[in-house]
Design an enzyme around this catalytic site. Structure first.
Site, short mmCIF file in Angstrom:
data_model
loop_
_atom_site.label_atom_id
_atom_site.label_comp_id
_atom_site.label_asym_id
_atom_site.label_seq_id
_atom_site.Cartn_x
_atom_site.Cartn_y
_atom_site.Cartn_z
N LYS A 191 -2.76 -0.28 -0.40
CA LYS A 191 -3.42 0.48 0.67
C LYS A 191 -3.05 -0.22 1.98
O LYS A 191 -3.81 -1.02 2.52
CB LYS A 191 -4.93 0.52 0.41
C1 LIG Z 1 -3.92 8.07 0.02
C2 LIG Z 1 -5.23 7.95 -0.68
N1 LIG Z 1 -5.35 8.43 -1.91
C3 LIG Z 1 -6.51 8.36 -2.58
C4 LIG Z 1 -7.63 7.79 -2.02
C5 LIG Z 1 -8.90 7.71 -2.80
O1 LIG Z 1 -9.16 6.39 -3.14
P1 LIG Z 1 -10.63 5.88 -3.37
O2 LIG Z 1 -11.27 6.80 -4.31
O3 LIG Z 1 -10.45 4.52 -3.93
O4 LIG Z 1 -11.31 5.88 -2.05
C6 LIG Z 1 -7.54 7.26 -0.73
C7 LIG Z 1 -8.69 6.62 -0.11
O5 LIG Z 1 -8.74 5.44 -0.02
C8 LIG Z 1 -6.32 7.33 -0.05
O6 LIG Z 1 -6.20 6.87 1.19
#
Ligand SMILES: Cc1ncc(COP(=O)(O)O)c(C=O)c1O
Length: 305
Positions: free
Chosen positions: A159
């Site tokens: 991330k």
């Molecule tokens: C690109 C992306 N995909 C999926 C998610 C969903 O991830 P999470 O459920 O861990 O927030 C996020 C959010 O963080 C994201 O930025």
């Protein structure tokens, strides 16, 4: 969405006043996008703010840093404690939490390794990301003309701040075209994910969500939803989805920390039954789980005080 200030931000080991949490314009990560971050939510519970899957989020922050070869100066336990401290200092019953680690001021050039790693954690009140009615009325989706970045260009498991240029290009394109959100396909043409959410699609009665290998972030909400779906008796699996799976989906929803569970009402102007029965059941159970109201998921909620 406008940010509402709260009293304190945790910066490099201390709680500092919101206004004092400043960085220099020559901060390395501002120039080259080599930062890692998380988005976490705390929900109001009978025992004060409950931070949903906090340790899992901080562990993912460490994994993102590892992929970038960035050494975080704080352990998982230290960052968990710091997150609880900043949430407690806010006095808020619920909030959105943003930990970020970045290469700070002092060096310039594409090798970030000599730079100091700075870490900050802020929180503020934040409502429903895709609107209060996203679970019931749904959101409209556009398949993006932007391809999801690939494993050998930008690692999707990390991330990383720089990864979000790809997401923002798709989000802006979708909004300007009159849609709520974008769905991104990978280089092979299969569905990857959305700009800040994972996607689930029902086909032949089974829920399918694309995995990391399809270019999706390993969402913490995605994994919670898969557990909830199984516990509710639904068939669910990670797997590949083609573009046409979206157009003829029996139901579909997005999920993420910010968007929670949001139903999809159309993809590229093809209507999708919305909200579908699995979407409603999962969305409602997720809403109870994050508030610590479901015994079997109580461990997911970590209290700030
Ligand atoms: C690109 C992306 N995909 C999926 C998610 C969903 O991830 P999470 O459920 O861990 O927030 C996020 C959010 O963080 C994201 O930025």
């Amino acid at each position: 969405m406008p940010i509402t200030p709260t009293p304190k931000i945790w910066m490099n080991g201390e709680l500092v006043d919101w206004e004092a949490a400043q960085i220099h314009v020559l901060t390395h990560s501002l120039h080259y996008g080599m930062g890692v971050f998380e988005g976490i939510r705390a929900y109001e519970t009978a025992d004060g703010p409950g931070i949903f899957r906090l340790t899992d989020h901080i562990e993912r922050l460490h994994s993102s840093a590892k992929i970038l070869m960035m050494t975080l100066p704080y352990s998982v336990d230290e960052l968990v404690a710091a997150t609880k401290a900043v949430v407690a200092s806010s006095g808020l019953p619920s909030c959105y939490i943003r930990p970020i680690a970045y290469y700070g001021y002092g060096e310039m050039g594409l090798n970030p390794l000599p730079c100091k790693v700075d870490v900050a954690i802020a929180c503020w009140p934040w409502g429903a990301y895709l609107g209060e009615e996203a679970l019931t009325k749904g959101v409209s989706m556009k398949i993006s003309s932007w391809t999801r970045h690939d494993h050998n260009t930008m690692p999707p498991a990390a991330k990383t701040t720089g990864n979000y240029v790809n997401s923002s290009l798709a989000k802006v394109e979708a909004i300007k075209a009159g849609y709520d959100e974008a769905i991104m396909l990978n280089r092979q043409g299969f569905v990857s994910e959305c700009t800040g959410e994972n996607i689930f699609v029902a086909r032949h009665g089974k829920l399918i969500s694309p995995p990391l290998s399809a270019g999706a972030l390993e969402g913490i909400t995605q994994s919670s939803v898969m557990t909830i779906a199984r516990d509710l008796g639904f068939e669910v699996a990670l797997g590949d989805l083609a573009r046409s799976d979206l157009y003829i989906a029996e139901e579909a929803f997005l999920c993420g920390t910010a968007a929670e569970v949001s139903a999809v009402n159309a993809v590229d102007d093809r209507p999708i039954p919305c909200p579908g029965p699995m979407t409603t059941a999962i969305g409602e159970e997720y809403g109870r789980a994050v508030r610590g109201e479901v015994d079997r998921y109580k461990d997911w909620v970590e209290h700030a005080r």
